[in-house]
Write an enzyme that holds these catalytic residues in place. Structure first.
Site, PDB file in Angstrom:
ATOM      1  N   GLY A   1     -24.464   6.167  57.706  1.00  0.00           N
ATOM      2  CA  GLY A   1     -23.141   5.968  58.314  1.00  0.00           C
ATOM      3  C   GLY A   1     -23.077   6.156  59.826  1.00  0.00           C
ATOM      4  O   GLY A   1     -22.028   5.954  60.418  1.00  0.00           O
TER       5      GLY A   1
ATOM      6  N   ASP B   1     -26.349  10.280  56.153  1.00  0.00           N
ATOM      7  CA  ASP B   1     -27.255   9.855  57.237  1.00  0.00           C
ATOM      8  C   ASP B   1     -28.355  10.902  57.334  1.00  0.00           C
ATOM      9  O   ASP B   1     -28.396  11.857  56.540  1.00  0.00           O
ATOM     10  CB  ASP B   1     -26.507   9.696  58.575  1.00  0.00           C
ATOM     11  CG  ASP B   1     -27.190   8.684  59.513  1.00  0.00           C
ATOM     12  OD1 ASP B   1     -28.316   8.977  59.978  1.00  0.00           O
ATOM     13  OD2 ASP B   1     -26.632   7.609  59.764  1.00  0.00           O
TER      14      ASP B   1
ATOM     15  N   ASP C   1     -31.845  10.902  52.896  1.00  0.00           N
ATOM     16  CA  ASP C   1     -32.822   9.892  53.316  1.00  0.00           C
ATOM     17  C   ASP C   1     -32.683   8.699  52.369  1.00  0.00           C
ATOM     18  O   ASP C   1     -32.926   8.835  51.168  1.00  0.00           O
ATOM     19  CB  ASP C   1     -34.230  10.502  53.217  1.00  0.00           C
ATOM     20  CG  ASP C   1     -35.325   9.484  53.483  1.00  0.00           C
ATOM     21  OD1 ASP C   1     -35.006   8.319  53.788  1.00  0.00           O
ATOM     22  OD2 ASP C   1     -36.514   9.866  53.376  1.00  0.00           O
TER      23      ASP C   1
ATOM     24  N   ARG D   1     -23.591  -0.656  56.832  1.00  0.00           N
ATOM     25  CA  ARG D   1     -23.359  -1.496  58.009  1.00  0.00           C
ATOM     26  C   ARG D   1     -24.490  -1.284  59.011  1.00  0.00           C
ATOM     27  O   ARG D   1     -24.826  -0.153  59.360  1.00  0.00           O
ATOM     28  CB  ARG D   1     -22.023  -1.153  58.668  1.00  0.00           C
ATOM     29  CG  ARG D   1     -21.758  -2.091  59.854  1.00  0.00           C
ATOM     30  CD  ARG D   1     -20.461  -1.822  60.517  1.00  0.00           C
ATOM     31  NE  ARG D   1     -20.506  -0.579  61.259  1.00  0.00           N
ATOM     32  CZ  ARG D   1     -19.569  -0.209  62.130  1.00  0.00           C
ATOM     33  NH1 ARG D   1     -18.524  -0.965  62.328  1.00  0.00           N
ATOM     34  NH2 ARG D   1     -19.670   0.932  62.765  1.00  0.00           N
TER      35      ARG D   1
ATOM     36  N   HIS E   1     -30.677  -4.720  58.746  1.00  0.00           N
ATOM     37  CA  HIS E   1     -31.343  -5.447  59.838  1.00  0.00           C
ATOM     38  C   HIS E   1     -32.318  -4.552  60.631  1.00  0.00           C
ATOM     39  O   HIS E   1     -33.116  -5.056  61.398  1.00  0.00           O
ATOM     40  CB  HIS E   1     -30.333  -6.187  60.739  1.00  0.00           C
ATOM     41  CG  HIS E   1     -29.599  -5.329  61.734  1.00  0.00           C
ATOM     42  ND1 HIS E   1     -28.684  -5.860  62.616  1.00  0.00           N
ATOM     43  CD2 HIS E   1     -29.639  -4.003  62.008  1.00  0.00           C
ATOM     44  CE1 HIS E   1     -28.212  -4.900  63.377  1.00  0.00           C
ATOM     45  NE2 HIS E   1     -28.772  -3.772  63.033  1.00  0.00           N
TER      46      HIS E   1
HETATM   47  C1  LIG Z   1     -27.857   1.085  63.508  1.00  0.00           C
HETATM   48  S1  LIG Z   1     -27.300   2.616  62.952  1.00  0.00           S
HETATM   49  C2  LIG Z   1     -25.883   2.151  62.014  1.00  0.00           C
HETATM   50  C3  LIG Z   1     -24.926   3.270  61.815  1.00  0.00           C
HETATM   51  C4  LIG Z   1     -23.613   2.948  61.087  1.00  0.00           C
HETATM   52  N1  LIG Z   1     -23.826   2.399  59.775  1.00  0.00           N
HETATM   53  C5  LIG Z   1     -22.744   2.062  61.916  1.00  0.00           C
HETATM   54  O1  LIG Z   1     -22.496   0.937  61.514  1.00  0.00           O
HETATM   55  O2  LIG Z   1     -22.288   2.512  62.986  1.00  0.00           O
HETATM   56  C6  LIG Z   1     -28.484   3.004  61.722  1.00  0.00           C
HETATM   57  C7  LIG Z   1     -28.290   4.362  61.097  1.00  0.00           C
HETATM   58  O3  LIG Z   1     -29.292   4.548  60.075  1.00  0.00           O
HETATM   59  C8  LIG Z   1     -29.633   5.910  60.073  1.00  0.00           C
HETATM   60  N2  LIG Z   1     -30.940   6.076  59.402  1.00  0.00           N
HETATM   61  C9  LIG Z   1     -32.161   5.705  59.845  1.00  0.00           C
HETATM   62  N3  LIG Z   1     -33.113   6.047  58.961  1.00  0.00           N
HETATM   63  C10 LIG Z   1     -32.468   6.650  57.932  1.00  0.00           C
HETATM   64  C11 LIG Z   1     -32.904   7.196  56.697  1.00  0.00           C
HETATM   65  N4  LIG Z   1     -34.182   7.174  56.336  1.00  0.00           N
HETATM   66  N5  LIG Z   1     -31.964   7.707  55.868  1.00  0.00           N
HETATM   67  C12 LIG Z   1     -30.642   7.724  56.195  1.00  0.00           C
HETATM   68  N6  LIG Z   1     -30.165   7.207  57.364  1.00  0.00           N
HETATM   69  C13 LIG Z   1     -31.069   6.670  58.214  1.00  0.00           C
HETATM   70  C14 LIG Z   1     -29.681   6.262  61.543  1.00  0.00           C
HETATM   71  O4  LIG Z   1     -29.614   7.653  61.760  1.00  0.00           O
HETATM   72  C15 LIG Z   1     -28.466   5.497  62.073  1.00  0.00           C
HETATM   73  O5  LIG Z   1     -27.324   6.308  62.065  1.00  0.00           O
END
Ligand SMILES: C[S@@+](CC[C@H](N)C(=O)[O-])C[C@H]1O[C@@H](n2cnc3c(N)ncnc32)[C@H](O)[C@@H]1O
Length: 463
Positions: A272, A294, A325, A341, A345
């Protein structure tokens, strides 16, 4: 068709579109904002209300430029000059300095006094930007903001920023942070993209550790682990803030029918970020429960930010923060919706398959998966493959415009290449997203599409 008949057709598209825009504004007693008008919420609303009319005009105008400019000159415009210049302007807090200077503007030598920049180089950087309608040069080397450069303005005072540059982007709208991120670590990655994409050792790699950005920094890590390094604290903070710069493109309150979910249904926001989506939803749809997940560091940051912003009641009532995770087993087994969201990608297909499989394993037969990511559109007529899915077919522009509306709908194509440089991933077409669903037991149900720059919501259900 000859160039002249194409040009006449393009001119008609431009004339018709502008006539429609002007008559709509006249009926409403408003004027369409010019480049010199301030960037206000009202003026943005006017512009947004006329996006559908503006799109063909933008596509046609750019096609006129491409037709009339020499191919050599047009091709050279694709190089990086403006990227460097916008990075310098952002790093020098020029938008904030010029806001404080007011409409009379400021000489480059005065702007530079607030920064470590050389005035002559700064003036040259600003000039290429004015050439592209960003900032305005009102007399030699004197610059003012315009509507586009105002996007870089964090709204903070120059004194505040200079006193604590690390906090420059906190609580600001996000596009300054996004520009800083793009012209720092992302641009360094981009500088190594051609080498990575042509090196046989990495050109077919699906691994985050092989990304051009990692090549640039001499590391072998995923982007998010890299952001966790102590030396990247400022970059992580800026990246978190930069996400606000893309939120406005991802409509959450429209599209998927949240109000139709039964009282107490659980919405899980997987990855998130700082939780902006949940906050919007939680304020509007109070009959739902939200679980925000997250990485631990980000959950902690989001929790603190929400509380600092006075959202204690929302948190106490309906939102739960949960470090998780998303490659591991999904702990929530009664989700009405798994929401993601800007997640898929960031990951190559094998990794997305892991994430989606974990969600599928915890899904009930009624769980919906809502994926919010840009969808790339081919640039040819459709083969009608997705006609049977509501929203499956994207609008095709009439000839002589490019079928996918060219520059007018090109944001995702730019991000696509950025992702290749940063995460060793890509944006996807609907076919490519569907292939992920098919590999993980999800079935495409419908696509909610919105006028650009908003990106679609793709909804899937257990197959
Ligand atoms: C591009 S951001 C998007 C955040 C949010 N969904 C938004 O739309 O603003 C990607 C998110 O994925 C989280 N993330 C990356 N690897 C992760 C993992 N293994 N488990 C959970 N979250 C993760 C990051 O910390 C980051 O907050």
């Amino acid at each position: 068709m000859s160039a002249t008949s194409d040009l006449s057709a393009l001119l008609r598209i431009i004339t018709n579109g502008i006539t429609a825009i002007e008559s709509s504004c006249a009926k409403r007693g408003v004027h369409y904002p010019s480049l010199d008008d301030a960037l206000t919420l009202d003026s943005v609303a006017i512009q947004e209300s006329l996006v559908e009319e503006a799109l063909p005009v933008i596509a046609a105008a750019y096609q006129v430029v491409a037709t009339l400019m020499s191919p050599q000159s047009f091709q050279q415009k694709m190089l990086y000059g403006q990227t460097v210049a916008i990075g310098v302007a952002e790093a020098g807090h020029v938008a904030e300095i010029l806001r404080e200077a007011g409409p009379k503007g400021l000489h480059a030598s005065e702007i530079a006094k607030h920064t470590t920049l050389d005035p002559r180089r700064l003036a040259h950087c600003l000039r290429i930007l004015t050439t592209l309608h960003v900032f305005k040069e009102t007399s030699p080397d004197v610059f003012t903001n315009n509507r586009v450069s105002a996007v870089l303005d964090t709204g903070k005072t120059v004194k505040e920023i200079v006193a604590d540059p690390q906090a420059k982007y906190d609580g600001a709208p996000g596009l300054a942070a996004l520009t800083g991120t793009n012209t720092d670590e992302f641009l360094k990655g981009a500088g190594h993209a051609v080498a990575m994409l042509t090196d046989p050792a990495t050109s077919h790699s699906q691994e985050p550790v092989d990304s051009p950005l990692q090549r640039a920094f001499g590391k072998k890590m995923g982007l998010f682990d890299w952001y966790d390094l102590p030396e990247n604290q400022f970059r992580l903070r800026r990246f978190g803030n930069a996400m606000r710069g893309v939120q406005w493109k991802a409509s959450i309150l429209g599209g998927f029918d949240w109000s139709a979910l039964p009282q107490g249904s659980v919405v899980v926001d997987v990855g998130g970020g700082l939780g902006g989506l949940d906050l919007d939803l939680a304020k509007e749809h109070k009959h739902l429960k939200y679980i925000y997940q997250d990485r631990p560091q980000t959950v902690e940051q989001a929790d603190k930010m929400w509380r600092d912003q006075g959202n204690q009641d929302v948190i106490d009532g309906i939102v739960k923060f949960q470090p998780h995770d998303f490659f591991g087993p999904q702990p929530v087994e009664n989700a009405a919706v798994f929401l993601m969201r800007y997640i898929l990608h960031d990951w190559s297909d094998p990794y997305c398959i892991k994430i989606l499989s974990q969600l599928r394993a915890s899904a009930t037969p009624d769980t919906k998966l809502v994926v919010i990511d840009a969808l790339l559109q081919n640039n040819c007529p459709s083969d009608g493959k997705w006609k049977h899915i509501r929203g499956g077919e994207a609008e095709i522009a009439p000839a002589p415009l490019l079928p996918n509306f060219g520059i007018a709908k090109s944001d995702e194509a730019y991000v696509d290449i950025l992702l290749m440089s940063v995460t060793n991933t890509q944006e996807r077409t609907l076919d490519e997203v569907n292939a992920l669903f098919e590999a993980t037991g999800w079935k495409l149900e419908r696509v909610h599409r919105f006028p650009p720059p908003s990106i679609p919501q793709v909804v899937a259900v257990p197959a």
